[in-house]
Design an enzyme around this catalytic site. Structure first.
Site, PDB file in Angstrom:
ATOM      1  CE1 TYR A  73      34.092  54.576  20.120  1.00 56.17           C
ATOM      2  CE2 TYR A  73      34.352  55.809  18.091  1.00 56.17           C
ATOM      3  CZ  TYR A  73      34.746  55.236  19.169  1.00 56.17           C
ATOM      4  OH  TYR A  73      36.222  55.241  19.453  1.00 56.17           O
ATOM      5  CG  HIS A 131      37.036  49.437  20.314  1.00 57.86           C
ATOM      6  ND1 HIS A 131      35.941  50.130  20.134  1.00 57.86           N
ATOM      7  CD2 HIS A 131      37.708  50.334  21.026  1.00 57.86           C
ATOM      8  CE1 HIS A 131      35.711  51.178  20.423  1.00 57.86           C
ATOM      9  NE2 HIS A 131      36.745  51.545  20.853  1.00 57.86           N
TER      10      HIS A 131
HETATM   11  N1  LIG Z   1      40.055  53.411  20.997  1.00 57.69           N
HETATM   12  C1  LIG Z   1      39.223  53.615  22.215  1.00 57.69           C
HETATM   13  O1  LIG Z   1      39.128  53.101  23.093  1.00 57.69           O
HETATM   14  C2  LIG Z   1      38.888  55.089  21.916  1.00 57.69           C
HETATM   15  C3  LIG Z   1      38.383  55.789  23.165  1.00 57.69           C
HETATM   16  C4  LIG Z   1      37.918  57.102  23.171  1.00 57.69           C
HETATM   17  C5  LIG Z   1      37.910  57.873  22.109  1.00 57.69           C
HETATM   18  N2  LIG Z   1      38.384  57.177  20.822  1.00 57.69           N
HETATM   19  C6  LIG Z   1      38.408  57.726  19.563  1.00 57.69           C
HETATM   20  O2  LIG Z   1      39.013  59.044  19.789  1.00 57.69           O
HETATM   21  C7  LIG Z   1      38.534  60.408  19.545  1.00 57.69           C
HETATM   22  C8  LIG Z   1      39.069  61.451  20.360  1.00 57.69           C
HETATM   23  O3  LIG Z   1      38.926  61.165  21.480  1.00 57.69           O
HETATM   24  P1  LIG Z   1      37.956  61.821  22.744  1.00 57.69           P
HETATM   25  O4  LIG Z   1      36.686  62.387  21.901  1.00 57.69           O
HETATM   26  O5  LIG Z   1      37.701  61.102  23.868  1.00 57.69           O
HETATM   27  O6  LIG Z   1      38.386  63.293  23.011  1.00 57.69           O
HETATM   28  P2  LIG Z   1      39.051  64.516  22.445  1.00 57.69           P
HETATM   29  O7  LIG Z   1      39.116  64.496  20.897  1.00 57.69           O
HETATM   30  O8  LIG Z   1      40.504  64.747  23.004  1.00 57.69           O
HETATM   31  O9  LIG Z   1      38.148  65.766  22.858  1.00 57.69           O
HETATM   32  C9  LIG Z   1      36.952  65.772  22.611  1.00 57.69           C
HETATM   33  C10 LIG Z   1      36.199  66.737  23.253  1.00 57.69           C
HETATM   34  O10 LIG Z   1      36.861  68.087  23.323  1.00 57.69           O
HETATM   35  C11 LIG Z   1      36.044  69.098  22.658  1.00 57.69           C
HETATM   36  N3  LIG Z   1      36.985  69.675  21.860  1.00 57.69           N
HETATM   37  C12 LIG Z   1      37.751  69.265  20.603  1.00 57.69           C
HETATM   38  N4  LIG Z   1      38.327  69.993  20.238  1.00 57.69           N
HETATM   39  C13 LIG Z   1      38.429  71.216  20.778  1.00 57.69           C
HETATM   40  C14 LIG Z   1      39.152  72.419  20.826  1.00 57.69           C
HETATM   41  N5  LIG Z   1      39.987  72.798  19.805  1.00 57.69           N
HETATM   42  N6  LIG Z   1      38.867  73.483  21.645  1.00 57.69           N
HETATM   43  C15 LIG Z   1      37.738  73.148  22.767  1.00 57.69           C
HETATM   44  N7  LIG Z   1      37.166  72.067  22.872  1.00 57.69           N
HETATM   45  C16 LIG Z   1      37.704  70.928  21.916  1.00 57.69           C
HETATM   46  C17 LIG Z   1      34.846  68.414  21.992  1.00 57.69           C
HETATM   47  O11 LIG Z   1      33.711  69.276  21.869  1.00 57.69           O
HETATM   48  P3  LIG Z   1      33.024  69.703  20.588  1.00 57.69           P
HETATM   49  O12 LIG Z   1      32.627  68.723  19.665  1.00 57.69           O
HETATM   50  O13 LIG Z   1      32.017  70.465  21.221  1.00 57.69           O
HETATM   51  O14 LIG Z   1      34.342  70.670  19.996  1.00 57.69           O
HETATM   52  C18 LIG Z   1      34.871  67.092  22.658  1.00 57.69           C
HETATM   53  O15 LIG Z   1      33.898  67.554  23.999  1.00 57.69           O
HETATM   54  C19 LIG Z   1      37.107  59.879  19.733  1.00 57.69           C
HETATM   55  O16 LIG Z   1      36.083  60.582  19.160  1.00 57.69           O
HETATM   56  C20 LIG Z   1      37.253  58.338  19.195  1.00 57.69           C
HETATM   57  O17 LIG Z   1      36.860  58.448  17.595  1.00 57.69           O
HETATM   58  C21 LIG Z   1      38.852  55.724  21.039  1.00 57.69           C
END
Ligand SMILES: NC(=O)c1ccc[n+]([C@@H]2O[C@H](COP(=O)([O-])OP(=O)(O)OC[C@H]3O[C@@H](n4cnc5c(N)ncnc54)[C@H](OP(=O)(O)O)[C@@H]3O)[C@@H](O)[C@H]2O)c1
Length: 299
Positions: A73, A131
């Site tokens: 990241y 990862h």
């Molecule tokens: N291991 C892997 O390969 C892998 C892959 C992808 C992600 N990850 C990890 O998992 C974490 C979460 O995944 P993600 O970021 O893809 O998806 P997520 O957490 O499901 O969604 C994040 C998005 O949703 C918005 N959001 C979050 N909470 C909200 C709410 N209560 N209401 C409205 N919008 C909301 C955020 O915007 P705002 O910030 O504007 O609120 C952001 O655009 C990542 O940040 C990372 O740490 C790991």
């Protein structure tokens, strides 16, 4: 879960703790090696620079006690500054980061773990994950052995993986006799990963969900999700996240906004009943809709 800032702020300040820690109170889950992690951690993908620092610090001040980042990241420095800026004692925070594909290999992993810790400004990592399995490299087992060595030496508290399928997990066990403590997988009601989670549960591997809100799969606009949100007086995101935690799957939702961070952790005062779970089951797109880590490799 919510209360008056002034009143509780004063109370916590008197107790010598950060005043706003009471905003969310997140239960923990114990991993197969005895180490405990919160059921909700802060995802940090794309949190960079000063806004990223503030977002991490704000979440910790609100009561989050776990952050999820990755070398890939490119934000471990910002996350580390956020840890310190929060004022929350280091030993109260679970710091989880991930090994990039390009750092696979025994010696490479040992060095990469130290580099991540240096960027984060911590003297040890709590949870360290491979990862992606990146099978074409042929270094997954050597990398896993290095994680086990780091755990034996106490440099990491728990060794885990991410995006591993059943046969990747089995390979680690066959070669070392040790299952990972956790596997962070793409998981939400839209991608329920039922068979993979059952395989993991039978072997004591904790499931942690990334992209747990299922936004990209259109989860939050689904009629059933909106109906349940109205039924429980919650948001669609909270319905998606509750589905995970109710099944023992921890989540790492990412939000840069403290209000949504608090919302994403406010999951522990309602219960989806069997009809609700049955209705959500219909949203599962099946294993083939999930990212395939036999094909996809990230470095
Ligand atoms: N291991 C892997 O390969 C892998 C892959 C992808 C992600 N990850 C990890 O998992 C974490 C979460 O995944 P993600 O970021 O893809 O998806 P997520 O957490 O499901 O969604 C994040 C998005 O949703 C918005 N959001 C979050 N909470 C909200 C709410 N209560 N209401 C409205 N919008 C909301 C955020 O915007 P705002 O910030 O504007 O609120 C952001 O655009 C990542 O940040 C990372 O740490 C790991």
């Amino acid at each position: 879960m919510f209360g008056s800032l002034d009143e509780d702020g004063d109370r916590h300040a008197q107790m010598g703790r950060w005043p706003y820690s009471w905003l969310v109170d997140i239960p923990s889950v114990t991993l197969n090696n005895g180490f405990s992690i919160p059921m909700v951690g802060l995802g940090t993908f794309s949190m960079m620079g000063r806004p990223g620092v503030s977002a991490v610090a704000g979440a910790l001040r609100a009561g989050y006690r776990m952050v999820d980042t990755a070398s890939q990241y490119g934000n471990e420095r910002s996350v580390g500054l956020g840890l310190r800026e929060s004022g929350v004692p280091r030993d109260e925070i679970v710091v989880q980061t991930k090994l990039s594909g390009g750092d696979q290999g025994f010696d490479e992993v040992i060095n990469a773990a130290k580099d991540s810790a240096r960027r984060l400004g911590v003297d040890h990592l709590d949870v360290f994950l491979i990862h992606w399995p990146c099978p074409s490299l042929g270094r997954t087992v050597d990398s896993w052995k290095a994680l086990l060595t780091l755990a034996d030496e106490g440099f990491i508290r728990a060794a885990g993986v991410s995006n591993f399928k059943e046969h990747h997990l089995q390979m680690l066990y066959d070669e070392t006799g040790q299952w990972p403590a956790l596997n962070q997988i793409q998981c939400s009601p839209a991608l329920a990963r039922t068979d993979l989670r059952a395989f993991m549960a039978e072997r004591g591997i904790h499931a942690q969900a990334w992209h747990p809100t299922g936004r990209k799969e259109g989860m939050l606009g689904e009629a059933v999700v909106i109906k349940l949100a109205r039924k429980y007086g919650k948001s669609p995101s909270q319905i998606a996240l509750r589905w995970s935690v109710q099944q023992g799957v921890s989540v790492v939702p990412k939000s840069s906004h403290v209000g949504r961070q608090i919302e994403n952790a406010d999951l522990f005062d309602f219960w989806l009943d069997s009809d609700d779970l049955g209705a959500l089951e219909a949203l599962d797109r099946g294993e083939r809709a999930a990212r395939d880590s036999d094909v996809e490799e990230q470095f």
